[in-house]
Design a protein around this motif. Structure first.
Motif, PDB file in Angstrom:
ATOM      1  N   THR A  16     -36.187 117.330  45.511  1.00 11.67           N
ATOM      2  CA  THR A  16     -36.314 118.755  45.258  1.00 11.67           C
ATOM      3  C   THR A  16     -37.593 118.988  44.470  1.00 11.67           C
ATOM      4  N   ILE A  17     -38.506 119.741  45.071  1.00 14.59           N
ATOM      5  CA  ILE A  17     -39.746 120.113  44.382  1.00 14.59           C
ATOM      6  C   ILE A  17     -39.472 121.417  43.659  1.00 14.59           C
ATOM      7  N   VAL A  18     -39.693 121.436  42.345  1.00 14.11           N
ATOM      8  CA  VAL A  18     -39.532 122.645  41.550  1.00 14.11           C
ATOM      9  C   VAL A  18     -40.930 123.124  41.190  1.00 14.11           C
ATOM     10  N   ASP A  19     -41.335 124.227  41.821  1.00  9.89           N
ATOM     11  CA  ASP A  19     -42.657 124.802  41.589  1.00  9.89           C
ATOM     12  C   ASP A  19     -42.585 125.746  40.398  1.00  9.89           C
ATOM     13  N   ILE A  20     -43.323 125.436  39.350  1.00 12.50           N
ATOM     14  CA  ILE A  20     -43.417 126.310  38.179  1.00 12.50           C
ATOM     15  C   ILE A  20     -44.619 127.222  38.408  1.00 12.50           C
ATOM     16  N   GLU A  21     -44.327 128.491  38.701  1.00 14.05           N
ATOM     17  CA  GLU A  21     -45.366 129.444  39.098  1.00 14.05           C
ATOM     18  C   GLU A  21     -45.821 130.278  37.903  1.00 14.05           C
ATOM     19  N   THR A  22     -46.273 129.606  36.864  1.00 15.03           N
ATOM     20  CA  THR A  22     -46.765 130.298  35.678  1.00 15.03           C
ATOM     21  C   THR A  22     -47.847 129.450  35.028  1.00 15.03           C
ATOM     22  N   GLN A  23     -48.710 130.088  34.239  1.00 20.71           N
ATOM     23  CA  GLN A  23     -49.799 129.346  33.601  1.00 20.71           C
ATOM     24  C   GLN A  23     -49.381 128.681  32.299  1.00 20.71           C
ATOM     25  N   ASN A  24     -48.353 129.217  31.640  1.00 21.56           N
ATOM     26  CA  ASN A  24     -47.929 128.679  30.346  1.00 21.56           C
ATOM     27  C   ASN A  24     -46.468 128.262  30.390  1.00 21.56           C
ATOM     28  N   VAL A  25     -46.175 127.074  29.889  1.00 25.99           N
ATOM     29  CA  VAL A  25     -44.796 126.651  29.687  1.00 25.99           C
ATOM     30  C   VAL A  25     -44.642 126.490  28.176  1.00 25.99           C
ATOM     31  N   ASP A  26     -43.898 127.427  27.593  1.00 21.45           N
ATOM     32  CA  ASP A  26     -43.754 127.439  26.142  1.00 21.45           C
ATOM     33  C   ASP A  26     -42.397 128.009  25.749  1.00 21.45           C
ATOM     34  N   PHE A  27     -42.231 128.344  24.498  1.00 18.90           N
ATOM     35  CA  PHE A  27     -40.940 128.810  23.985  1.00 18.90           C
ATOM     36  C   PHE A  27     -40.419 130.042  24.712  1.00 18.90           C
ATOM     37  N   ARG A  28     -41.298 130.820  25.327  1.00 21.02           N
ATOM     38  CA  ARG A  28     -40.858 132.046  25.994  1.00 21.02           C
ATOM     39  C   ARG A  28     -40.145 131.790  27.310  1.00 21.02           C
ATOM     40  N   ASN A  29     -40.461 130.692  27.981  1.00 19.43           N
ATOM     41  CA  ASN A  29     -39.860 130.478  29.298  1.00 19.43           C
ATOM     42  C   ASN A  29     -39.198 129.112  29.463  1.00 19.43           C
ATOM     43  N   CYS A  30     -39.162 128.311  28.411  1.00 21.34           N
ATOM     44  CA  CYS A  30     -38.607 126.963  28.564  1.00 21.34           C
ATOM     45  C   CYS A  30     -37.118 126.982  28.905  1.00 21.34           C
ATOM     46  N   GLU A  31     -36.358 127.914  28.344  1.00 22.31           N
ATOM     47  CA  GLU A  31     -34.920 127.963  28.641  1.00 22.31           C
ATOM     48  C   GLU A  31     -34.662 128.334  30.104  1.00 22.31           C
ATOM     49  N   ALA A  32     -35.486 129.196  30.663  1.00 22.71           N
ATOM     50  CA  ALA A  32     -35.334 129.580  32.071  1.00 22.71           C
ATOM     51  C   ALA A  32     -35.589 128.384  32.982  1.00 22.71           C
ATOM     52  N   ILE A  33     -36.583 127.588  32.651  1.00 22.18           N
ATOM     53  CA  ILE A  33     -36.898 126.415  33.469  1.00 22.18           C
ATOM     54  C   ILE A  33     -35.779 125.381  33.345  1.00 22.18           C
TER      55      ILE A  33
END
Length: 113
Positions: A16-33
């Motif tokens: 399963t390829i999980v494409d993270i379609e955002t420029q920043n992975v940080d505290f704002r979106n880590c729980e969603a990922i």
């Protein structure tokens, strides 16, 4: 979840390829990922590759996401890896020795082999 964070998944070579379609992975979106990956694993998709080719920045929360994904896949008896790391993220992964724990690939074709 941040409105700018899009997470898509697709199957490639039994992984399963999980494409993270955002420029920043940080505290704002880590729980969603984390939540998305946990959902895939609970559905039996336990061999996961994180596509980070669009991610230009990652903080410690982002490193936590990677470790979470690795642990979730390991506990399910699967495999985990990441590919497409941009310079900043690649340097961070190397600096923290995460590259010794996680399988890191240059690109998708290398990752699915």
């Amino acid at each position: 979840m941040s409105s700018e964070t899009k997470i898509n998944s697709r199957d490639s070579g039994g992984k399963t390829i999980v494409d993270i379609e955002t420029q920043n992975v940080d505290f704002r979106n880590c729980e969603a990922i984390k939540s998305s990956v946990a959902g895939f694993v609970s559905q039996g998709q336990k061999n996961i590759l994180l596509n980070l080719s669009k991610v230009n920045f990652m903080d410690s929360s982002g490193l936590g996401v990677i470790l979470f994904c690795k642990r979730a896949c390991d506990e399910a008896g699967g495999s985990f890896g990441a590919f497409g790391l941009q310079n900043y993220v690649n340097n961070l992964v190397n600096l923290t020795n995460l590259n010794k724990t996680i399988d890191i690939y240059n690109n998708e074709s290398e990752a699915v082999c």
